[in-house]
Design a protein around this motif. Sequence first.
Motif, PDB file in Angstrom:
ATOM      1  N   THR A 398       0.671  -1.091  -0.024  1.00 39.32           N
ATOM      2  CA  THR A 398       0.061  -0.573   0.040  1.00 39.32           C
ATOM      3  C   THR A 398       1.479   1.203  -0.061  1.00 39.32           C
ATOM      4  O   THR A 398       2.301   0.916   0.067  1.00 39.32           O
ATOM      5  N   ALA A 402      -3.623   3.380   0.306  1.00 40.45           N
ATOM      6  CA  ALA A 402      -4.142   3.112  -0.421  1.00 40.45           C
ATOM      7  C   ALA A 402      -3.221   2.240  -1.485  1.00 40.45           C
ATOM      8  O   ALA A 402      -2.444   2.387  -1.763  1.00 40.45           O
ATOM      9  N   TYR A 403      -4.187   1.623  -2.193  1.00 41.91           N
ATOM     10  CA  TYR A 403      -3.268   0.374  -2.806  1.00 41.91           C
ATOM     11  C   TYR A 403      -2.873   1.087  -3.763  1.00 41.91           C
ATOM     12  O   TYR A 403      -3.558   1.747  -5.250  1.00 41.91           O
ATOM     13  N   GLN A 426      -6.643  -4.893  -5.573  1.00 37.82           N
ATOM     14  CA  GLN A 426      -7.306  -4.851  -4.454  1.00 37.82           C
ATOM     15  C   GLN A 426      -8.192  -5.961  -4.636  1.00 37.82           C
ATOM     16  O   GLN A 426      -8.560  -6.792  -3.323  1.00 37.82           O
ATOM     17  N   ALA A 434      -7.639  -1.441   2.376  1.00 33.09           N
ATOM     18  CA  ALA A 434      -5.977  -1.257   2.268  1.00 33.09           C
ATOM     19  C   ALA A 434      -6.164  -0.879   3.347  1.00 33.09           C
ATOM     20  O   ALA A 434      -4.996  -0.742   4.129  1.00 33.09           O
ATOM     21  N   TYR A 437      -4.165  -2.391   6.279  1.00 31.18           N
ATOM     22  CA  TYR A 437      -3.022  -2.755   6.454  1.00 31.18           C
ATOM     23  C   TYR A 437      -2.506  -0.964   7.013  1.00 31.18           C
ATOM     24  O   TYR A 437      -3.155  -0.630   6.934  1.00 31.18           O
ATOM     25  N   THR A 439      -0.437   2.445   6.368  1.00 35.38           N
ATOM     26  CA  THR A 439      -0.384   3.619   5.235  1.00 35.38           C
ATOM     27  C   THR A 439       1.083   2.614   4.017  1.00 35.38           C
ATOM     28  O   THR A 439       0.634   3.581   2.730  1.00 35.38           O
TER      29      THR A 439
END
Lengths: 452, 323
Positions: A398, A402-403, A426, A434, A437, A439
Amino acid sequence: MKAAKSLTAAAVLTLLASGSAFAYHDGGVAYCDGCHTMHNSSGNKAMGTGSNATQLKGVTYLLQGSDQSSTCLNCHATTSAKAGSYHIMTTDAAAGGTVPSNYTPGGDFAWVKETFNYNSHGTPTTSLGERHGHNVVAADFGITPDSTLSTAPGGNYPAANLACSSCHDPHGKYRIVDASGTVQRPVVAGTGYNGANDVAVSLPINGSGSYGAAPTTTEAVGVYRLLGGPGYLPDSVAGVAGIQPFAALPPYAVAPATYNRSEASTDTRVAYGTGMSEWCANCHTNIHNSTANYDGGTSLIHPASSDSTLGANILANYNAYVSSGNFGGTVAGAYTSMVPFEEGTNNRANLALHSVNDGSQKGGADSNSNVMCLSCHRAHASGWDSMTRWTNKTEFLTVAGAYPGTDSTNTSAQSYGLGRTMNEVQATFYQRPATVYATYQRSLCNKCHAKD
Amino acid sequence: MYKIYRGMLLSLIFLTAMASPAPAALFRAAYLYTLSDFNGAIPYNWVNLAVDRRDEETYVADPAGRSVRVFNDSGMEVYRFGDNGDFGNITAVAVADSGEIFVLSRSNASYAVTRCDYRGEPKARLAMKGLPPEYATDFVPDTICWHGDRLYLVDRNTMKVALTDREGSFGSGYDLGTILGFSKKQISESGMVGFSVDNEGDLLFTVPVFFSAYLVTPGHQVRSFGMRGSTPGKFNIVSGIASDERGNIYVADTLRCVVMIFDRDFSFQAEFGFRGLEPGNLIAPMELVVNHDRVYVAQSRARGVSVYRVFQTQPSATSTKGG
């Protein structure tokens, strides 16, 4: 055919008449013409007799599909619109577009048809579809033999012959006959392999063994996912040099009844018991072996077996690890289906207690738990090279919470998707947000190794 | 010895033939062509199909290609749209009698329906209005079709159908699982595959795990047919279903690789296609649509959409309509 049925008030009758339709395999051999053609030749040509042998033309093994896997996929493949349930391949998935939409624990075979291109530190790089899973040859569904690995890594099983039936016994002859998990295969004496699990007289199978059902004194249940057991040797490889019948028992495992689902809110927990790695070694005999690797190197020595218990440090890591930088978890909430483990037992009743999809069984590992092949790999396919559950080719899974993906608005995150879109990344995490997990989450190897 | 076996075999064949007499040969199907562009046949797999009977055009929604292509009655592509990404992940297409085009797109658990003009230019994204609670949650249509003045939004997984107008205002619905008496578990483990609406407004659909096809009238009366098996007229893994103007019903069987024809009383009449690699054969047929005497069949193995002309030489013995 005078089969018209008036049904306004008689719907129940229809359902009763067809009530057994859900479990097509029922833990064992299904009805013959579900897979084989007895009355229809290829192209509806006349089935000749006598010297006109060329007319006697069915397809291979008289299958309904063009090959073994195509036959299976006739039922087990579907478009993304109908994904779910017993489907294991999304036919309309395409790299950069519709994502593989079946989330079975084994993975969606659509990934083996999706090739991704990206730049790795300035070098054009390709993640070939064929690197993403078992390339079960299925002509009707566009799956071709692996063009790089001609045999199973660590073994001799030919890639050209790889099919669903290489692993799954389509006739489901193996069965569990008692509470202690004894596996038997009834065989007719003198008709071939006769190992310790082969008996002349066993019990009939009355249902699937994949979901925790117990055998009775008079009926057996099938083994997990109809996997082949000792002596299993598909006809398509009989006689191929270097191919031996399976030696290992099917693994002991129990899945929840609903297992093909998004894991956005809760995990789908398959309770793996024991024997998975030994079973994979039926074909991948010398992979992850400390003395002989298929490539002659010594890099593949990660343990994976029923004897490979986690050890004190790994065990503590697994149960404490939450995400990168956060090792403050508890054993009660430690489990993740992204990094599953075997519980070290063949007690299917206990396994059944843990096989849920509602998040009620999040308990982590204990001193009996062991690492297995499926701790890191998916059995069918994944979105990443070497069919690993997550990629090991980037630092971050990530980026900025975000992914990553080619379509990320965060330009610094784009390269971490390795050519995949954010939706595709994703999807490899089975739709987890996300936010579960860190950041900047690093490899999930750290679930056990906690180096981040 | 050989003669004995040969005699036994011939006797067996004779007895088998006597035991299951073939139906009268009222139908004949001829393979015409495969939907093509100027580069040749388009190697589609399991695409969604719709027809515009007014203009004799066929529409193909290709989720993998994220496009909708339009074909004339000679099977040649004449137009395409959607490949600029306007619609996202295109799942299905429907054509209204007015020529308006509706495109269904899906992304995970959400969906959108876009109304387009006859050129495929997006005009409005339908804001679904008045959906009852049971259609507001857990209802994610995966196919659509148009009949009369209604858009049919079909969630084949939950077996629910919502009818809206061209603006997306809910009019009525069918909870087919409930109508058929299915339990929640049965619905979740079965679901529909083929779906269409006939000229009378009846819903036609298949549930392959029950080896059955169903007809549900607007008054919710249910009739079904189908019998598991691998001989002509039997159901193995049934998929697409559609009817023609005479009420004949066409059912694709993915496993047997045939399209079966039944008359409106569900009596089996004929079948065509058959597994094979010749142009007129089928590999894993899935969806199908009927336009007058033409049957369009989507299949696998990148064999595209095969088009057949079906000739009916005389009404079937049990047919009560058409001729």
